[in-house]
Write an enzyme that holds these catalytic residues in place. Structure first.
Site, PDB file in Angstrom:
ATOM      1  N   ARG A  51       2.771 -30.103 -11.375  1.00 41.83           N
ATOM      2  CA  ARG A  51       2.827 -29.227 -10.202  1.00 41.83           C
ATOM      3  C   ARG A  51       1.553 -29.406  -9.373  1.00 41.83           C
ATOM      4  O   ARG A  51       1.576 -29.375  -8.154  1.00 41.83           O
ATOM      5  CB  ARG A  51       2.989 -27.755 -10.621  1.00 41.83           C
ATOM      6  N   TYR A 103      12.163 -23.141  15.907  1.00 40.14           N
ATOM      7  CA  TYR A 103      13.150 -23.512  14.895  1.00 40.14           C
ATOM      8  C   TYR A 103      13.628 -22.235  14.187  1.00 40.14           C
ATOM      9  O   TYR A 103      12.807 -21.397  13.779  1.00 40.14           O
ATOM     10  CB  TYR A 103      12.512 -24.495  13.896  1.00 40.14           C
ATOM     11  N   ASP A 175       4.144 -27.793  14.690  1.00 39.23           N
ATOM     12  CA  ASP A 175       5.299 -28.353  13.990  1.00 39.23           C
ATOM     13  C   ASP A 175       5.683 -29.618  14.756  1.00 39.23           C
ATOM     14  O   ASP A 175       6.201 -29.556  15.864  1.00 39.23           O
ATOM     15  CB  ASP A 175       6.442 -27.319  13.982  1.00 39.23           C
ATOM     16  N   LYS A 200      13.459 -34.951   8.280  1.00 37.06           N
ATOM     17  CA  LYS A 200      13.998 -35.492   9.527  1.00 37.06           C
ATOM     18  C   LYS A 200      13.464 -36.918   9.750  1.00 37.06           C
ATOM     19  O   LYS A 200      13.752 -37.782   8.967  1.00 37.06           O
ATOM     20  CB  LYS A 200      13.667 -34.531  10.673  1.00 37.06           C
TER      21      LYS A 200
HETATM   22  C1  LIG Z   1      14.316 -28.800   9.704  1.00 38.03           C
HETATM   23  C2  LIG Z   1      13.144 -28.204  10.366  1.00 38.03           C
HETATM   24  C3  LIG Z   1      12.266 -27.346   9.666  1.00 38.03           C
HETATM   25  C4  LIG Z   1      12.516 -26.916   8.234  1.00 38.03           C
HETATM   26  O1  LIG Z   1      12.408 -27.988   7.329  1.00 38.03           O
HETATM   27  P1  LIG Z   1      13.284 -28.117   5.996  1.00 38.03           P
HETATM   28  O2  LIG Z   1      12.856 -29.450   5.463  1.00 38.03           O
HETATM   29  O3  LIG Z   1      14.723 -28.051   6.382  1.00 38.03           O
HETATM   30  O4  LIG Z   1      12.896 -26.992   5.100  1.00 38.03           O
HETATM   31  C5  LIG Z   1      11.171 -26.845  10.358  1.00 38.03           C
HETATM   32  N1  LIG Z   1      10.943 -27.155  11.647  1.00 38.03           N
HETATM   33  C6  LIG Z   1      11.762 -27.966  12.342  1.00 38.03           C
HETATM   34  C7  LIG Z   1      11.466 -28.266  13.773  1.00 38.03           C
HETATM   35  C8  LIG Z   1      12.892 -28.510  11.736  1.00 38.03           C
HETATM   36  O5  LIG Z   1      13.717 -29.296  12.435  1.00 38.03           O
END
Ligand SMILES: *Cc1c(COP(=O)(O)O)cnc(C)c1O
Length: 388
Positions: A51, A103, A175, A200
């Site tokens: 961990r 988001y 982000d 993504k």
């Molecule tokens: C998908 C996404 C998240 C969350 O991420 P996960 O990997 O699904 O937990 C946060 N911010 C944005 C802009 C996203 O597209």
């Protein structure tokens, strides 16, 4: 050669990556282990329990930090795990200023999980700097930026908003999921922490969920690593291996996402059944100049409305695409299509959605890396199924 002088095309393949010392394996092994043997209590090779540390994860963290031009990387089991760790830097009574076009999952964890613990969140239109200025107070301890936003692809001026945050000593977080470091490096624009859903574009193959935080502050890294280890949202070694593998082609994929996105955005704009097209590369896109300044290209995310603006016509379109798969998520090699009003943003009341500019017929595309002619042909036949 200094990492800082290398290009991202080289860094994705080499930063932090060494042949395995025990075998010479060129690819980072998947260290599928939960613990590490110690010669005597406390006498170990830097790894005690998985961990806390894992060699596959270490390599990925170093690679990601280099891509963002920052000193430290930390990986989490999901993007939400990474966001959760950031908010845990705060104390009850602290305030956060963020964008009103956030988001959905971020909005949910802020308002439903952390607000009850006494942290206050202010959501403003961050493309309006005076709105940001008036929301920032001496209690503002964190500024949370997301740009381009989802699904309207609004552009926020990272450098200017970061400056406003810094003026009260707030931690500025961006982000960067929609851009990836190939398009935008917020650390160079004043962000203290850069966050990603690696699910993504970073992984890019729609087969892993993971989150990332990068920072150049040793203090923030240590506090975040403490939270990461204490709360436990760490990724497994197999997923770290897969993201490392996906990253090797980040630049090649992103280039094609951008090329295809540009052609599709212009094609949609001239289509008689299409209403408005949202893509930051258009000269008349709000804050296009800021996008040009802070991004290297405009990405593969496009949203558009249908002229008729009815849910029914959107449904006709969504049922008809063949290459564009109807699914949540984005940033994978294959093209996806989504309908915010009934999918990602369904929990927001219709009046509030419309007030935010999110129309019922709004369709969001995550343009993949297929041949452009095939993608256009698919969109053409799906639009011909729209009867209104
Ligand atoms: C998908 C996404 C998240 C969350 O991420 P996960 O990997 O699904 O937990 C946060 N911010 C944005 C802009 C996203 O597209």
């Amino acid at each position: 050669m200094e990492l800082s002088t290398q290009h991202i095309e080289t860094l994705v393949l080499h930063a932090g990556i060494e042949p395995d010392p025990s075998t010479g394996a060129i690819m980072t092994p998947i260290f599928q282990t939960s613990t590490y043997v110690q010669a005597a209590p406390g006498d170990h090779k830097g790894y005690e329990y998985a961990r806390t540390q894992n060699p596959t994860r270490d390599v990925l963290q170093k690679n990601l930090a280099a891509l963002e031009g920052m000193d430290h990387g930390l990986c989490f089991s999901t993007g939400m795990g990474a966001i959760d760790a950031c908010v845990k830097l705060l104390q009850p009574g602290d305030e956060v200023v963020s964008t009103n076009d956030l988001y959905g999952g971020t909005y949910r964890i802020f308002t439903k999980i952390f607000q009850p613990y006494g942290i206050k969140f202010n959501f403003v239109d961050m493309s309006d700097l005076s709105a940001v200025q008036s929301a920032i107070t001496s209690r503002t301890k964190m500024v949370w930026i997301e740009t381009p936003t989802n699904p309207l692809l609004r552009i926020i001026d990272i450098q200017s908003v970061a400056q406003l945050g810094k003026s009260v000593g707030a931690t500025v977080i961006v982000d960067n999921t929609f851009s990836s470091p190939y398009l935008q490096q917020p650390g160079k624009l004043g962000a203290d922490i850069v966050m990603h859903s690696a699910t993504k574009y970073l992984n890019g193959h729609s087969d892993v969920v993971m989150g990332v935080l990068c920072t150049s502050s040793q203090e923030l890294r240590d506090r975040l690593a403490f939270i990461q280890n204490s709360c436990g949202a760490t990724p497994g070694p197999m997923d770290c291996f897969l993201v490392l593998r996906g990253l090797k082609t980040l630049h090649v994929r992103m280039q094609r996402h951008c090329e295809n996105g540009k052609v599709i955005a212009h094609w949609l704009k001239s289509h008689p059944k299409v209403g408005q097209v949202y893509w930051p590369g258009f000269e008349d896109h709000f804050n296009h100049e800021v996008a040009k300044k802070q991004m290297n290209d405009f990405g593969g995310m496009i949203s558009f409305t249908l002229k008729s603006n009815s849910v029914e016509s959107a449904m006709q379109f969504l049922k008809s695409t063949q290459l564009f798969s109807l699914a949540e998520s984005l940033g994978g090699v294959e093209s996806l299509v989504g309908h915010p009003a009934t999918m990602t943003h369904a929990s927001i009341p219709k009046e509030e959605r419309e007030a935010n500019g999110l129309k019922d017929s709004l369709i969001r595309l995550s343009v993949g890396i297929e041949h452009i002619d095939d993608l256009i042909a698919d969109l053409e036949q799906a639009l011909s199924a729209v009867t209104e």
